[in-house]
Design an enzyme around this catalytic site. Structure first.
Site, mmCIF file in Angstrom:
data_model
loop_
_atom_site.group_PDB
_atom_site.id
_atom_site.type_symbol
_atom_site.label_atom_id
_atom_site.label_comp_id
_atom_site.label_asym_id
_atom_site.label_seq_id
_atom_site.Cartn_x
_atom_site.Cartn_y
_atom_site.Cartn_z
ATOM 1 N N GLU A 131 -42.882 -0.958 -6.549
ATOM 2 C CA GLU A 131 -44.285 -0.584 -6.771
ATOM 3 C C GLU A 131 -44.572 0.754 -6.093
ATOM 4 O OE1 GLU A 131 -48.485 -2.995 -6.786
ATOM 5 O OE2 GLU A 131 -47.355 -2.998 -4.930
ATOM 6 N N MET A 267 -44.439 -7.039 -0.190
ATOM 7 C CA MET A 267 -44.464 -6.753 -1.628
ATOM 8 C C MET A 267 -44.278 -8.038 -2.406
ATOM 9 S SD MET A 267 -44.815 -4.728 -4.099
ATOM 10 C CE MET A 267 -44.747 -5.271 -5.806
ATOM 11 N N GLU A 302 -49.721 -12.231 -0.386
ATOM 12 C CA GLU A 302 -48.620 -12.035 -1.330
ATOM 13 C C GLU A 302 -48.464 -13.230 -2.263
ATOM 14 O OE1 GLU A 302 -47.568 -9.065 -1.482
ATOM 15 O OE2 GLU A 302 -48.555 -8.530 0.399
ATOM 16 N N GLU A 324 -55.258 -6.322 -6.032
ATOM 17 C CA GLU A 324 -55.330 -6.247 -4.579
ATOM 18 C C GLU A 324 -56.626 -6.786 -3.993
ATOM 19 O OE1 GLU A 324 -52.759 -5.907 -3.128
ATOM 20 O OE2 GLU A 324 -51.431 -4.774 -4.440
#
Length: 860
Positions: A131, A267, A302, A324
């Site tokens: 990403e 991530m 996550e 997000e």
């Protein structure tokens, strides 16, 4: 939603779409290389003489297409500026299905992006970070979120090398030459930025089952005894997320991988989530409560992405907030439900305050921000997208009600499973589930930058308030016409009259409205953001401000914290006098809540660093006042934790040490910190864990070369990732000239891991006596720094430059980055230059006021 004004050269045509990747990778950890072959099943909407796909830093060794069993050779032409490769065919490929076949090779880079090299304890590893757009550095692909496809992955690895990927291992085949081929089960449809691979001598925790889902923590050897908290947090989060979304976890297994060198905090790779070691590997005997709380929050964040982002994915990076903001909000919600004693929403108030500060700049951006390039996508990984976005999601939940909001989210998930969406898809689902207007309210908050200032005052009748809204700017010079922003403002007012108290909810749509409260007698006071649930600032009229300061104990903890933050922001914006904030700080000297104390500390630290002159009488007076007023509180709490002492007291002690030592540098506190450090170096169990960070940092400020060497020794032999990071980053707190030079020299060597280079430089910039030397070093060695620091962290470095304080440095920063542009930090540079100017304006306004206020304080 808005559409792009012009197509970006980074966007691929949409008439060729992948359906499956069949990928075989062969990493060579010893030589730092890899090679591979990928077969991409594609669907062509029309005949194409050429196909464009992404590839960067790769050598394409062979390319062809297979159409109905026949192979058509292709000429591969790199387009380096576009990070792409063009495949040209001798005759157009027909519409329909085809398979692109490419053989390629690349290097394991040192930049923590793509497929990169890492090492720990002399062992070599390779990890991925894709990403926003770095899968193209691993294999040729359609590297945009909307090109979702299934993945079949095989990896050839040497004996002793563990391989972790997105899916469960289907089988392993020995090759007879000391290698084996690890084949993974096919994945559900994924965007390329979620591709994951870890290769190297990793070890695994025992399996923790949640239903039928196996959960493991993978780590470098020797860390197995410190995985329990991560397993507990992951199982607790996964159970609650499955319940909230009413959908089972979609990826078969859950691997949490502790990566020894990693740019981001974590991530959300589908099925194989990667983390910095500090967030997964914790010793319960020595980890502080903030470290444990942060680890649980990031794990929950996550795992929320497994649904919000992985299963349902934004169509393009301009809707990054769909991923997000919701993951940030959901993480606080999940951990608060799991560990209510951690008071997660109090902690969120610090994050909300950071977003409010950034969003008050003229150089902010909307939550929804048009993205035309990879660099612009990288820029949007900031507190506006995450924390402001989460605050707006929280406001929407409060506006609709928790049950209706959850039902809308569930509908959205079911409707778009394994697909791509834009924000309008979410608003539609929330409107259907709640029966209420959502699009107009939500769009107003995500499509425009900034936020409202709600000014509250008497409304005429005894039980009424007059509220006016305008856009809040930190810059007092912004003209009135630009302040005329208006939002559908969900206003929550807490009030008290002579007989009772209550909270009333309003949706304020106009620039000015009169609100009626159910008070029976004249209002004693009112507070305009009950529970600090709204993303706005409040300016109370003078009489009510005085009443609130006199009634602080009647406000909740998070409301006191919000009041502190609002008042300091109003001072910075020239909407209130500096004395008004100092009056609040003085009224809170007996404050028992650590979050409120930390809020006061942050503002007082800004006054110390940016308002009063370094070493001048005002700074001396400010520090003496802090020591005089807050010192007795620390004396009562003491430095040593009592048996059975609760976490609130432990955290309060740490907050007071940060205030009295970190800001005031009170001699008694600095001396005691050094004494405690000596005990801590001899015995890690001698210091209450929540004091470790401030004690190590305060001792470093006055430390000599001998102490610096002892810190380096701890870094080399650290028993936990937290201990290593604590002593490593605190090398930047030393002020002895030789120690500073040694730290700067180490920045460009493996002595400081790539993941920490930017953090060390940022801390050096924030260390006032050594900031000018650090800036001179950065200018001189910028080319090497630029090569070493990953793109996202370069932006953070630019953000840190206003710590240089003096306006002359603003001119230097402007000129330097004009000559050495950083595309990923274009907005950060504008924000930094704005902050330089705002700090200088604040200094001119507030320094005399602070001096007058201090002169009036009794010597008590």
């Amino acid at each position: 939603m808005p559409t792009a004004k012009r197509p970006s050269r980074f966007r691929l045509p949409t008439d060729v779409r992948p359906t499956e990747y069949d990928l075989h990778l062969v990493p060579d950890l010893e030589r730092g290389r890899f090679r591979g072959e990928v077969r991409i099943s594609v669907r062509l909407d029309r005949p194409r003489p050429a196909i464009v796909l992404h590839a960067a830093d790769l050598t394409i060794e062979r390319a062809s297409a297979r159409i109905q069993g026949a192979e058509v050779p292709a000429r591969a032409t790199p387009q380096r500026a576009d990070e792409a490769v063009v495949l040209r065919f001798p005759r157009p490929l027909p519409a329909g299905d085809a398979v692109l076949v490419l053989a390629f090779a690349g290097e394991l880079n040192q930049h923590l992006r793509g497929l990169y090299a890492a090492s720990a304890d002399g062992r070599r590893y390779a990890f991925t970070q894709c990403e926003a757009a770095d899968a193209r550095r691993i294999f040729p692909c359609f590297d945009e979120p909307s090109f979702k496809a299934t993945f079949r992955v095989a990896v050839t690895a040497r004996r002793g090398e563990v391989v972790v990927g997105n899916g469960p291992i289907e089988r392993e085949e020995e090759s007879g030459d000391g290698t084996r081929v690890v084949r993974f089960a096919p994945t559900p449809k994924l965007s390329t930025y979620l591709f994951a691979l870890a290769v190297g001598p990793l070890e695994s925790s025992p399996v923790r089952l949640l239903g039928t889902t196996p959960i493991r923590v993978w780590h470098v050897p020797g860390r197995g005894a410190m995985t329990e908290l991560a397993l507990d947090a992951a199982a607790a989060a996964l159970r609650r997320l499955e319940d909230y979304f009413d959908l089972p976890y979609p990826y078969g297994k859950l691997d949490l991988v502790a990566v020894p060198d990693f740019e981001a905090g974590a991530m959300e790779n589908a099925g194989a989530v990667f983390f910095r070691e500090t967030l997964l590997i914790l010793d319960p005997a020595t980890a502080s409560l903030p470290e444990r709380r942060r680890a649980a929050e990031v794990i929950a964040h996550e795992l929320a992405h497994m649904w919000y982002g992985d299963l349902v994915t934004m169509a393009w990076w301009d809707d990054l907030w769909l991923n997000e903001a919701f993951a940030t909000w959901m993480a606080y919600r999940v951990v608060d439900e799991w560990r209510p004693e951690w008071r997660m929403w109090h902690s969120f108030e610090h994050d909300r305050a950071s977003a409010l500060s950034l969003d008050a700049l003229t150089n902010t951006h909307p939550i929804y921000a048009e993205v035309r390039s990879v660099a612009e996508a990288t820029e949007n990984f900031d507190v506006i997208t995450y924390e402001k976005g989460a605050a707006v999601v929280r406001m929407l939940e409060q506006y609709l009600g928790a049950a209706a909001f959850r039902d809308g989210v569930r509908l959205y998930m079911r409707r778009h499973r394994e697909g791509n969406t834009v924000a309008a898809d979410l608003w539609r689902a929330l409107e259907e589930a709640s029966g209420r207007e959502v699009t107009r309210v939500a769009q107003a908050w995500i499509a425009q930058g900034g936020f409202p200032l709600a000014t509250l005052g008497p409304g005429g009748a005894a039980n009424t308030l007059r509220v006016r809204q305008e856009r809040f700017f930190a810059d007092p010079r912004v003209p009135a016409p630009r302040r005329r922003g208006r939002w559908p403002l969900p206003l929550l007012v807490r009030w008290r009259d002579a007989e009772r108290a209550g909270v009333e909810r309003f949706l304020v749509d106009k620039a000015s409205e009169t609100l009626a409260l159910p008070a029976k007698t004249a209002l004693r006071w009112y507070f305009g953001n009950a529970d600090a649930g709204g993303f706005y600032r409040v300016l109370h009229d003078a009489a009510d401000h005085t009443a609130l300061v006199a009634s602080l104990a009647e406000l909740s903890t998070v409301e006191r914290l919000a009041l502190v933050g609002d008042q300091w922001a109003l001072v910075r914006a020239a909407r209130a006098r500096a004395e008004s904030f100092l009056d609040i700080a003085d009224a809170l000297v007996e404050e028992t809540d650590h979050d409120v104390l930390d809020g006061i500390t942050g503002a007082l630290a800004r006054i110390d660093a940016q308002v009063v002159a370094p070493g001048g009488p005002e700074q001396t007076g400010l520090r003496a006042w802090i020591a005089r007023r807050f010192g007795p509180h620390l004396e009562r709490v003491g430095w040593t934790a009592a048996v059975g002492e609760d976490d609130d007291v432990r955290l309060r002690r740490a907050s007071l040490v940060r205030l009295l030592g970190g800001v005031a540098e009170a001699p008694a506190v600095m001396t005691e910190a050094r004494r405690r450090l000596e005990q801590y170096l001899a015995d890690r169990g001698s210091l209450e864990p929540n004091l470790a960070d401030p004690v190590v940092e305060l001792a470093a400020r006055g430390g000599d070369d001998a102490l610096y060497d002892r810190y380096l020794a701890v870094v080399a032999e650290a028993r936990t990732p937290q201990e290593r990071r604590r002593f490593l980053l605190t090398l930047a707190s030393f002020r002895a000239p030789t120690a500073v030079r040694r730290t700067l020299d180490a920045v460009l060597t493996p002595q400081i891991p790539t993941q920490d280079v930017a953090f060390v430089l940022m801390r050096l910039l924030g260390n006032p006596p050594v900031a000018p030397q650090t800036w001179a070093f950065m200018k001189k060695r910028w080319s090497a720094i630029r090569r070493r620091v990953p793109p996202l962290m370069l932006s953070r470095l630019v953000e840190a430059t206003p710590a240089l304080r003096e306006p002359r440095y603003a001119a230097e920063v402007r000129g330097f980055f004009k000559a050495h542009p950083v595309p990923e930090a274009a907005r950060a540079l504008k924000q930094a230059l704005e902050i330089f100017r705002l700090n200088a304006d604040l200094r001119r306004r507030a320094a005399p006021a602070v001096a007058r206020w201090l002169a009036r304080q009794p010597e008590r």
